[in-house]
Design a protein around this motif. Structure first.
Motif, PDB file in Angstrom:
ATOM      1  N   LEU A   1       0.869  -1.180   0.000  1.00 51.86           N
ATOM      2  CA  LEU A   1       0.000   0.000   0.000  1.00 51.86           C
ATOM      3  C   LEU A   1       0.903   1.226   0.000  1.00 51.86           C
ATOM      4  O   LEU A   1       1.803   1.328   0.846  1.00 51.86           O
ATOM      5  CB  LEU A   1      -0.893   0.006   1.246  1.00 51.86           C
ATOM      6  N   PHE A   2       0.670   2.128  -0.940  1.00 54.81           N
ATOM      7  CA  PHE A   2       1.401   3.395  -0.950  1.00 54.81           C
ATOM      8  C   PHE A   2       0.525   4.457  -0.303  1.00 54.81           C
ATOM      9  O   PHE A   2      -0.572   4.730  -0.784  1.00 54.81           O
ATOM     10  CB  PHE A   2       1.758   3.814  -2.383  1.00 54.81           C
ATOM     11  N   SER A   3       1.004   5.028   0.789  1.00 51.04           N
ATOM     12  CA  SER A   3       0.238   6.048   1.502  1.00 51.04           C
ATOM     13  C   SER A   3       1.010   7.352   1.477  1.00 51.04           C
ATOM     14  O   SER A   3       2.199   7.370   1.800  1.00 51.04           O
ATOM     15  CB  SER A   3       0.037   5.643   2.966  1.00 51.04           C
ATOM     16  N   THR A   4       0.325   8.427   1.137  1.00 51.79           N
ATOM     17  CA  THR A   4       0.986   9.738   1.155  1.00 51.79           C
ATOM     18  C   THR A   4       1.077  10.218   2.598  1.00 51.79           C
ATOM     19  O   THR A   4       0.098  10.156   3.340  1.00 51.79           O
ATOM     20  CB  THR A   4       0.169  10.745   0.323  1.00 51.79           C
ATOM     21  N   ILE A   5       2.278  10.652   2.976  1.00 50.84           N
ATOM     22  CA  ILE A   5       2.449  11.203   4.319  1.00 50.84           C
ATOM     23  C   ILE A   5       2.687  12.691   4.156  1.00 50.84           C
ATOM     24  O   ILE A   5       3.700  13.113   3.601  1.00 50.84           O
ATOM     25  CB  ILE A   5       3.651  10.563   5.028  1.00 50.84           C
ATOM     26  N   SER A   6       1.734  13.480   4.597  1.00 53.36           N
ATOM     27  CA  SER A   6       1.872  14.926   4.402  1.00 53.36           C
ATOM     28  C   SER A   6       2.928  15.463   5.341  1.00 53.36           C
ATOM     29  O   SER A   6       3.171  14.903   6.416  1.00 53.36           O
ATOM     30  CB  SER A   6       0.560  15.630   4.680  1.00 53.36           C
ATOM     31  N   HIS A   7       3.523  16.580   4.910  1.00 51.56           N
ATOM     32  CA  HIS A   7       4.472  17.286   5.756  1.00 51.56           C
ATOM     33  C   HIS A   7       3.735  17.642   7.050  1.00 51.56           C
ATOM     34  O   HIS A   7       2.600  18.084   7.004  1.00 51.56           O
ATOM     35  CB  HIS A   7       4.888  18.564   5.023  1.00 51.56           C
ATOM     36  N   GLY A   8       4.357  17.426   8.175  1.00 48.73           N
ATOM     37  CA  GLY A   8       3.692  17.811   9.419  1.00 48.73           C
ATOM     38  C   GLY A   8       3.044  16.627  10.131  1.00 48.73           C
ATOM     39  O   GLY A   8       2.709  16.723  11.298  1.00 48.73           O
ATOM     40  N   ILE A   9       2.884  15.494   9.430  1.00 49.75           N
ATOM     41  CA  ILE A   9       2.358  14.303  10.118  1.00 49.75           C
ATOM     42  C   ILE A   9       3.504  13.707  10.929  1.00 49.75           C
ATOM     43  O   ILE A   9       4.616  13.522  10.410  1.00 49.75           O
ATOM     44  CB  ILE A   9       1.789  13.285   9.116  1.00 49.75           C
ATOM     45  N   SER A  10       3.254  13.435  12.197  1.00 51.77           N
ATOM     46  CA  SER A  10       4.345  13.003  13.068  1.00 51.77           C
ATOM     47  C   SER A  10       4.753  11.562  12.759  1.00 51.77           C
ATOM     48  O   SER A  10       3.995  10.793  12.156  1.00 51.77           O
ATOM     49  CB  SER A  10       3.906  13.096  14.528  1.00 51.77           C
ATOM     50  N   LEU A  11       5.948  11.230  13.211  1.00 46.95           N
ATOM     51  CA  LEU A  11       6.426   9.856  13.034  1.00 46.95           C
ATOM     52  C   LEU A  11       5.540   8.874  13.786  1.00 46.95           C
ATOM     53  O   LEU A  11       5.309   7.762  13.340  1.00 46.95           O
ATOM     54  CB  LEU A  11       7.852   9.735  13.534  1.00 46.95           C
ATOM     55  N   GLN A  12       5.043   9.343  14.938  1.00 42.26           N
ATOM     56  CA  GLN A  12       4.149   8.468  15.725  1.00 42.26           C
ATOM     57  C   GLN A  12       2.889   8.153  14.924  1.00 42.26           C
ATOM     58  O   GLN A  12       2.420   7.020  14.896  1.00 42.26           O
ATOM     59  CB  GLN A  12       3.741   9.128  17.053  1.00 42.26           C
ATOM     60  N   GLU A  13       2.339   9.193  14.268  1.00 40.78           N
ATOM     61  CA  GLU A  13       1.127   8.957  13.468  1.00 40.78           C
ATOM     62  C   GLU A  13       1.423   8.012  12.308  1.00 40.78           C
ATOM     63  O   GLU A  13       0.628   7.130  11.983  1.00 40.78           O
ATOM     64  CB  GLU A  13       0.585  10.281  12.916  1.00 40.78           C
ATOM     65  N   THR A  14       2.584   8.223  11.676  1.00 39.14           N
ATOM     66  CA  THR A  14       2.970   7.349  10.557  1.00 39.14           C
ATOM     67  C   THR A  14       3.096   5.915  11.041  1.00 39.14           C
ATOM     68  O   THR A  14       2.601   4.974  10.425  1.00 39.14           O
ATOM     69  CB  THR A  14       4.312   7.823   9.963  1.00 39.14           C
ATOM     70  N   SER A  15       3.767   5.783  12.167  1.00 36.26           N
ATOM     71  CA  SER A  15       4.005   4.465  12.723  1.00 36.26           C
ATOM     72  C   SER A  15       2.677   3.780  13.085  1.00 36.26           C
ATOM     73  O   SER A  15       2.479   2.578  12.843  1.00 36.26           O
ATOM     74  CB  SER A  15       4.921   4.675  13.922  1.00 36.26           C
ATOM     75  N   ARG A  16       1.732   4.568  13.622  1.00 38.49           N
ATOM     76  CA  ARG A  16       0.414   4.010  13.956  1.00 38.49           C
ATOM     77  C   ARG A  16      -0.321   3.560  12.689  1.00 38.49           C
ATOM     78  O   ARG A  16      -0.937   2.503  12.648  1.00 38.49           O
ATOM     79  CB  ARG A  16      -0.429   5.063  14.689  1.00 38.49           C
ATOM     80  N   HIS A  17      -0.197   4.378  11.648  1.00 40.53           N
ATOM     81  CA  HIS A  17      -0.851   4.034  10.371  1.00 40.53           C
ATOM     82  C   HIS A  17      -0.303   2.705   9.841  1.00 40.53           C
ATOM     83  O   HIS A  17      -1.066   1.809   9.467  1.00 40.53           O
ATOM     84  CB  HIS A  17      -0.630   5.160   9.362  1.00 40.53           C
ATOM     85  N   VAL A  18       1.024   2.579   9.845  1.00 45.48           N
ATOM     86  CA  VAL A  18       1.649   1.347   9.328  1.00 45.48           C
ATOM     87  C   VAL A  18       1.174   0.151  10.141  1.00 45.48           C
ATOM     88  O   VAL A  18       0.792  -0.893   9.595  1.00 45.48           O
ATOM     89  CB  VAL A  18       3.195   1.466   9.375  1.00 45.48           C
ATOM     90  N   GLU A  19       1.168   0.326  11.446  1.00 47.00           N
ATOM     91  CA  GLU A  19       0.760  -0.749  12.349  1.00 47.00           C
ATOM     92  C   GLU A  19      -0.695  -1.158  12.083  1.00 47.00           C
ATOM     93  O   GLU A  19      -1.014  -2.359  11.993  1.00 47.00           O
ATOM     94  CB  GLU A  19       0.906  -0.217  13.796  1.00 47.00           C
TER      95      GLU A  19
END
Ligand SMILES: Cc1cc2nc3c(=O)[nH]c(=O)nc-3n(C[C@H](O)[C@H](O)[C@H](O)COP(=O)(O)O)c2cc1C
Length: 392
Positions: free
Chosen positions: A236-254
């Protein structure tokens, strides 16, 4: 690795699932995979008027693919685009059809995975399945499929096709992909009776290379789109906008990985980025501003936004300007702007958040990739995220 339960009509995926590890790993043991995004289109991803912008010519695409291949870059991901966006440059107005583009590049490279980006509603699934098999044999198992459902009404009108409403787009894509997977499976003749697609006495030979099947990705962003990828795709390719925290990214992946497990599947999550890497942070910021702010093709940017009903009439001046700048910078990819230490650190953080890889673009891929490979890749190797890069 359990990637079974792939077909929604109740039939098991069968033996085409064997030996898929090398395909999903894109042929490398690197913890962070790297790809190049958008090189089949004029201007690539940067909506800029600078004369150095990407040509998208065949000669440049071949040189780029061979350079990437030597450097150990894992993949090239084209954009399925049929009509440019106008503006002073007719942004993305000159584009190669992606499956035939992939065939050519696969024939001229040795290690790269090359994707075709295919609008499911515009291609007969059986012709498409056979094209993918052809590409896969040319590349000896290195073809990948990026399935897209479409969103750009003007492009669909060009084909006399109607864009279905959002939910129906994915319902149709489900049947389409089921047919493609059946055509790839060891099954001999079959019928298919779906809501949208009805086929009789289907026969499809040969099968994909080596008894396995091509890697499949999708970039759905909506809940329906993400759920489609989780049920059907390897990535899955997900766009990560500037300003989204690493924690949020990590939660999304999880969350994505956990949802896939509920279907007895595994899925990798990738993102997209736009790299401006220069010897100093100042030079990188200056070049980025030069291309993406001072010489942006604002006419094209405004056309793209208007297609999504983002106009000065529907948004506040501040919000509208923010979205224009976001769009000018590589159609919304994560900006990776800085010296090699900064860019390598940004990439390492994405890996730490659980992303498997990133597809990047440059204002001019051929001019800028050598510096990226010389300076950023060794830093990623020292961080344990990639093997030492090959010589260009
Ligand atoms: C990495 C990436 C590649 C994409 N490639 C294409 C493309 O080539 N053609 C296209 O029409 N849409 C493309 N899209 C759009 C997605 O397929 C999808 O329509 C969009 O992200 C909206 O998600 P949704 O369909 O769930 O609403 C891409 C999106 C991303 C993030």
């Amino acid at each position: 690795m359990n990637r079974s339960a792939e077909l929604t009509d109740g039939r098991p995926a069968g033996s085409m699932e064997r030996g898929r590890g090398a395909r999903t790993a894109m042929g490398s043991g690197n913890r962070l995979k790297l790809g190049l995004f958008g090189a089949n289109c004029s201007s690539g991803r940067a909506v800029t008027m600078v004369p150095k912008r990407w040509s998208g010519s065949w000669t440049d695409c071949v040189r780029l693919a061979q350079m990437a291949d030597r450097a150990g870059i894992e993949f090239m991901l084209p954009i399925g685009r049929w009509k440019g966006y106008g503006g002073a440059t007719d942004y993305q107005g000159v584009t190669f059809e992606t499956v035939t583009w992939a065939c050519g590049l696969l024939a001229k490279t040795e290690r790269l995975t090359v994707f075709g980006t295919v609008h499911a509603p515009l291609f007969s699934p059986l012709i498409a399945a056979k094209e993918f098999v052809t590409a896969d044999h040319i590349g000896e198992g290195r073809f990948g499929l990026n399935l897209v459902c479409g969103w750009n009404e003007g492009e669909f009108e060009m084909f006399g096709a109607t864009l279905r409403d959002h939910e129906e787009r994915y319902a149709y894509a489900q049947e389409w992909l089921d047919v493609v997977k059946l055509a790839w499976s060891p099954q001999e003749d079959f019928d298919f009776g779906g809501r949208f697609i009805k086929l009789k006495g289907v026969r499809a030979k040969p099968k994909p290379c080596g008894g396995t099947r091509p890697l499949i990705m999708n970039a759905g962003a909506s809940p329906t789109g993400q759920s489609f990828a989780i049920r059907n795709c390897d990535a899955l390719f997900s766009t990560i906008s500037h300003g989204i925290s690493l924690q949020e990214t990590s939660r999304h992946v999880e969350n994505v990985k956990t949802a896939a497990q509920q279907y007895g599947r595994e899925i990798d999550v990738y993102t997209v980025g736009v790299v401006t890497c220069r010897p100093t942070a100042r030079e990188a910021a200056d070049y980025h501003r030069h291309c993406i702010v001072e010489h942006a093709d604002w006419g094209a940017v405004d056309n793209i936004l208007a297609m999504r009903n983002i106009t000065p009439q529907t948004h506040s001046p501040e919000a509208f300007q923010r979205m224009r700048e976001h769009q000018a910078n590589g159609m919304g990819g994560l900006p990776l702007v800085g010296d090699p230490d900064m860019v390598a650190l940004d990439l390492a953080q994405l890996a730490a958040a659980g992303l498997t890889g990133i597809a990047v673009s440059f204002v001019n891929y051929l001019d800028e990739l050598p510096y990226f490979c010389a300076e950023v890749l060794p830093r990623l190797a020292r961080a344990g995220l990639r093997a030492k890069p090959g010589a260009l």
